[in-house]
Design an enzyme around this catalytic site. Sequence first.
Site, short mmCIF file in Angstrom:
data_model
loop_
_atom_site.label_atom_id
_atom_site.label_comp_id
_atom_site.label_asym_id
_atom_site.label_seq_id
_atom_site.Cartn_x
_atom_site.Cartn_y
_atom_site.Cartn_z
N ARG A 33 0.84 -1.21 0.00
CA ARG A 33 0.00 0.00 0.00
C ARG A 33 0.88 1.27 0.00
O ARG A 33 0.58 2.24 -0.68
CB ARG A 33 -0.91 0.02 1.22
CG ARG A 33 -1.68 -1.26 1.46
CD ARG A 33 -3.10 -1.22 0.92
NE ARG A 33 -3.84 -2.38 1.35
CZ ARG A 33 -3.87 -3.57 0.72
NH1 ARG A 33 -3.18 -3.74 -0.40
NH2 ARG A 33 -4.57 -4.57 1.19
N GLU A 177 -13.07 -14.72 9.58
CA GLU A 177 -13.04 -14.06 8.27
C GLU A 177 -12.73 -15.04 7.13
O GLU A 177 -11.57 -15.28 6.81
CB GLU A 177 -12.00 -12.92 8.25
CG GLU A 177 -11.95 -12.21 6.90
CD GLU A 177 -10.94 -11.07 6.82
OE1 GLU A 177 -10.17 -10.88 7.77
OE2 GLU A 177 -10.93 -10.38 5.79
N LYS A 219 -16.90 -12.11 9.44
CA LYS A 219 -16.40 -11.08 8.52
C LYS A 219 -16.29 -11.68 7.12
O LYS A 219 -15.23 -12.18 6.72
CB LYS A 219 -15.05 -10.56 9.02
CG LYS A 219 -14.40 -9.54 8.11
CD LYS A 219 -13.31 -8.76 8.81
CE LYS A 219 -12.56 -7.90 7.82
NZ LYS A 219 -11.67 -6.94 8.45
P1 13P Z 1 -10.25 -4.95 3.09
O1 13P Z 1 -11.44 -4.20 3.60
O2 13P Z 1 -9.22 -4.10 2.46
O3 13P Z 1 -10.65 -6.15 2.26
O4 13P Z 1 -9.52 -5.56 4.35
C1 13P Z 1 -10.26 -6.20 5.31
C2 13P Z 1 -9.41 -7.15 6.01
O5 13P Z 1 -9.33 -7.15 7.21
C3 13P Z 1 -8.64 -8.13 5.23
O6 13P Z 1 -8.14 -9.12 6.08
#
Ligand code: 13P
Length: 338
Positions: A33, A177, A219
């Site tokens: 980034r 997630e 998530k």
């Molecule tokens: P993004 O919202 O950029 O997808 O990142 C969320 C995240 O925690 C990725 O592990």
Amino acid sequence: MWQRKLQETLAKLVDSERGILAADESIETVGQRFKLQGIDNTEERRREYRELLFSTPNVGRYLSGVIMFEETLEQHDANGTKLVDVVRKQGMVPGVKVDLGKGPLTGSPGDMISYGLDGLAERLEKYQQQGACFAKWRSVYNITEHNPTSLALSANAEVLARYAAECQAAGMVPIVEPEVLIDGNHSIHEAARVSEQVLHSVFHALHLHGVALEYVMLKPSMVTAGKAQGRSNPEEVAQATLTCLRRTVPAAVPSINFLSGGQSPEEATANINALNQSRPRPPWLLNLSFARALQEPALRIWGGERQNRERAQAVFLERARLNSLALRGEYTEQMESG
Ligand code: 13P
């Protein structure tokens, strides 16, 4: 009792008008980034950047928690205050990413598996001493003609469930997630089919491991077409996503906090808004936990330059505010120009 501790954290973290900031990029991911903005990827730069985000005046109005990277738990702001305490002072709950990245899943070309279960209990104890109250583990799924395989589904579900069980036993709320990647040329229908398989396998494994769903946050990715197909319409995304979630996520789960997964900030906010406008309302909160879609405009403006700090904070606050409006279904794209 562990339930009480988890409930205390959830009471602060689960909020119908405040999202969760993911600022837990690994050193390598921050590097990617930063590189786009010409910023050196040094520990001091990462520290300065995270301080900028967490200390943004009033950001706690719109964010209930922050997922941090383990390095950040030990860092301090320019006045010597721990960044964990900077987060707390804003009324936000500090959390930590606990998976140790991912690599190829042997025996299943094109699929990945996340690392970090060995020694996890000891790390969770350390992170709690450092101030983290909740955790996050990310597993990723590619969509291709051959992926994810049934092996990838079961192997990743298993690690997510073992992680979640360990967190609950340690008194930390697990954010589970399973990210279905947006990369590729697949249709929204294909994304829906894969997401349904992924979530079904994850909740089956959580059940097998005795994870109490009342104390879990999910998530997931929103269900969208692959990136190569261009942007999906927010109403279509909301409908496909809710259909998939209703089929797979038990009502006991208190909050679903979507990742942004490479959507633009405006697109991610519009999708969260459409999800929250959908009727009838689903049993869980439809919330967010974005990294890129919350941070990108602020990072671009900061560019690593001290004199841009306040402007970057203003842009970050505005993104958080617009997302908070989207959680109430009150966002419109006309608000962007302001
Ligand atoms: P993004 O919202 O950029 O997808 O990142 C969320 C995240 O925690 C990725 O592990």
